[in-house]
Each structure stands twice: as structure tokens, then as C-alpha cells.
Design an enzyme around this catalytic site. Sequence first.
Site, PDB file in Angstrom:
ATOM      1  N   TYR A 169       0.792  -1.056  -0.035  1.00 34.32           N
ATOM      2  CA  TYR A 169       0.051  -0.118   0.062  1.00 34.32           C
ATOM      3  C   TYR A 169       0.747   1.242   0.131  1.00 34.32           C
ATOM      4  O   TYR A 169       0.477   2.418   0.412  1.00 34.32           O
ATOM      5  CB  TYR A 169      -0.978   0.087   1.413  1.00 34.32           C
ATOM      6  N   HIS A 192      -9.329  -7.647  -2.564  1.00 35.48           N
ATOM      7  CA  HIS A 192      -8.209  -6.651  -3.451  1.00 35.48           C
ATOM      8  C   HIS A 192      -8.030  -7.407  -4.620  1.00 35.48           C
ATOM      9  O   HIS A 192      -7.869  -8.470  -4.952  1.00 35.48           O
ATOM     10  CB  HIS A 192      -6.774  -6.655  -2.565  1.00 35.48           C
ATOM     11  N   GLU A 218       3.080  -6.134  -7.269  1.00 33.73           N
ATOM     12  CA  GLU A 218       2.215  -6.769  -6.219  1.00 33.73           C
ATOM     13  C   GLU A 218       2.624  -8.121  -6.276  1.00 33.73           C
ATOM     14  O   GLU A 218       2.645  -8.743  -4.999  1.00 33.73           O
ATOM     15  CB  GLU A 218       0.789  -6.561  -6.207  1.00 33.73           C
TER      16      GLU A 218
HETATM   17  N1  LIG Z   1     -11.549   6.724   2.133  1.00 32.79           N
HETATM   18  C1  LIG Z   1     -11.388   5.392   2.719  1.00 32.79           C
HETATM   19  N2  LIG Z   1     -11.598   5.069   3.792  1.00 32.79           N
HETATM   20  C2  LIG Z   1     -11.273   3.991   4.364  1.00 32.79           C
HETATM   21  N3  LIG Z   1     -10.751   3.003   3.838  1.00 32.79           N
HETATM   22  C3  LIG Z   1     -10.239   3.130   2.526  1.00 32.79           C
HETATM   23  C4  LIG Z   1     -10.521   4.472   1.684  1.00 32.79           C
HETATM   24  N4  LIG Z   1     -10.029   4.648   0.402  1.00 32.79           N
HETATM   25  C5  LIG Z   1      -9.615   3.272   0.313  1.00 32.79           C
HETATM   26  N5  LIG Z   1      -9.651   2.574   1.595  1.00 32.79           N
HETATM   27  C6  LIG Z   1      -9.042   1.340   1.601  1.00 32.79           C
HETATM   28  O1  LIG Z   1      -7.975   1.198   1.104  1.00 32.79           O
HETATM   29  C7  LIG Z   1      -8.025   0.272  -0.226  1.00 32.79           C
HETATM   30  C8  LIG Z   1      -7.152   0.605  -1.046  1.00 32.79           C
HETATM   31  O2  LIG Z   1      -7.544   1.759  -1.805  1.00 32.79           O
HETATM   32  P1  LIG Z   1      -7.638   1.941  -3.058  1.00 32.79           P
HETATM   33  O3  LIG Z   1      -6.477   1.240  -3.886  1.00 32.79           O
HETATM   34  O4  LIG Z   1      -8.061   3.243  -3.496  1.00 32.79           O
HETATM   35  O5  LIG Z   1      -8.913   0.895  -3.624  1.00 32.79           O
HETATM   36  P2  LIG Z   1      -9.107  -0.492  -4.512  1.00 32.79           P
HETATM   37  O6  LIG Z   1      -8.834  -1.517  -3.578  1.00 32.79           O
HETATM   38  O7  LIG Z   1     -10.597  -0.351  -4.954  1.00 32.79           O
HETATM   39  O8  LIG Z   1      -7.953  -0.369  -5.396  1.00 32.79           O
HETATM   40  C9  LIG Z   1      -9.554  -0.042  -0.415  1.00 32.79           C
HETATM   41  O9  LIG Z   1      -9.851  -1.434  -0.801  1.00 32.79           O
HETATM   42  C10 LIG Z   1     -10.094   0.162   1.080  1.00 32.79           C
HETATM   43  O10 LIG Z   1      -9.829  -0.987   1.916  1.00 32.79           O
HETATM   44 MG   LIG Z   2      -5.729  -0.041  -5.172  1.00 34.18          MG
END
Ligand SMILES: Nc1ncnc2c1ncn2[C@@H]1O[C@H](COP(=O)(O)OP(=O)(O)O)[C@@H](O)[C@H]1O
Ligand SMILES: [Mg+2]
Length: 158
Positions: free
Chosen positions: A52, A118, A129
Amino acid sequence: MHTEERTFIAVKPDGVQRGLIGEIVKRFEQKGYKVIGLKMLQVTDEQAKAHYAEHEGKPFYPRLIKYIQSGPIVAMVIQGYNAVAGARHIMGSTNPDTAEVGTIRADFAQVMEYNIVHGSDSVASAEREIKIYFNDNELFTEGKCMSELVIESLDAEV
Ligand SMILES: Nc1ncnc2c1ncn2[C@@H]1O[C@H](COP(=O)(O)OP(=O)(O)O)[C@@H](O)[C@H]1O
Ligand SMILES: [Mg+2]
């Protein structure tokens, strides 16, 4: 020429704890994607931070790192034509509340923070990843398809 893509998928700790491993794997398999790597593991600090990295500094980052380490995950690599975007489509958008009905996140989750699955967002992210969680020798792309094995078995009985 068309080629197959690989993508990294994880059943997050809440998905594992809720008994949804099979349901989630099923959704990718029924689409026709091949599971070429799969394991259950406890995410380390190092893996969580690498996975992340793009979110470091965001308000939700500390809770995200805690969440992904809150229990074991099931990590997998799936392969197929257009697998990166296709898998994201099957998962649904980040917020389960507005994800399209029929997607994993819409069907099984309520809030963005606990969205149970994910999937990599691009081919480049997928390659990055996959390396965080898998060694090359943990990915299985070879193997005869079942029909070949059946014929071979019948021929062996002569
Ligand atoms: N605004 C938020 N509040 C809380 N958790 C979030 C938020 N944005 C993202 N997340 C968490 O972080 C993960 C990674 O975010 P992102 O990469 O933007 O989404 P995705 O998993 O759809 O690719 C999300 O799957 C979610 O678990
Ligand atoms: Mg993502």
C-alpha cells in the site's frame, strides 16, 4: 496478438474471517480465469507497507495497514485475457455502498474500509504486487488440461 494478463487478488482478513474464501475464488474461476498461485498467509509489516505504498500519508493509511494485518489473507494470482480489468469489474468499485450489484463488494460488504477483496489496478501494479507475495516457483502455469490427461489414461490401459 492477444496475450493473457496476470493479476494479484487477495481475500482480505474480513473475507477470510467471514468464510468467504470459496465464494470469492469461485467468482474468478467461473469467469474462466486460471488460478496459478494461491496461499494463506499473515501479512508482514514489510509486505503491508510495500503493498500500500501509494496510500502512505492518506488519512485512512494507518487503519488500512492495521486491517490488512488483522488476520490471515488468501493471496492468489489469476491469469486470463484482460484479467486485470476483468477482475476489478468482478470485484466492484472500492466503496461497496455504490458498487454495482452483483459484484463481490456490493454483494458481501457494507463499507469502504472493509471491502473484503483486493485486486491490482494495472498490469504494472500486478507485476509489482505479485512479487511482494509470491516467488516465481510458487506460480504454476504448466500442466496438461484434463481432456489430455483422460486420453492419456485411457491409452495407458491398452
Ligand atoms: N476513504 C477511505 N476510507 C477507508 N478506507 C479506504 C478509503 N479509501 C480506500 N480505502 C481502503 O484502502 C484500500 C485501497 O484503496 P484503493 O487502492 O483506492 O482501492 P481499491 O482497493 O479499490 O484499489 C481499499 O480497498 C479500502 O480497503
Ligand atoms: Mg488500489
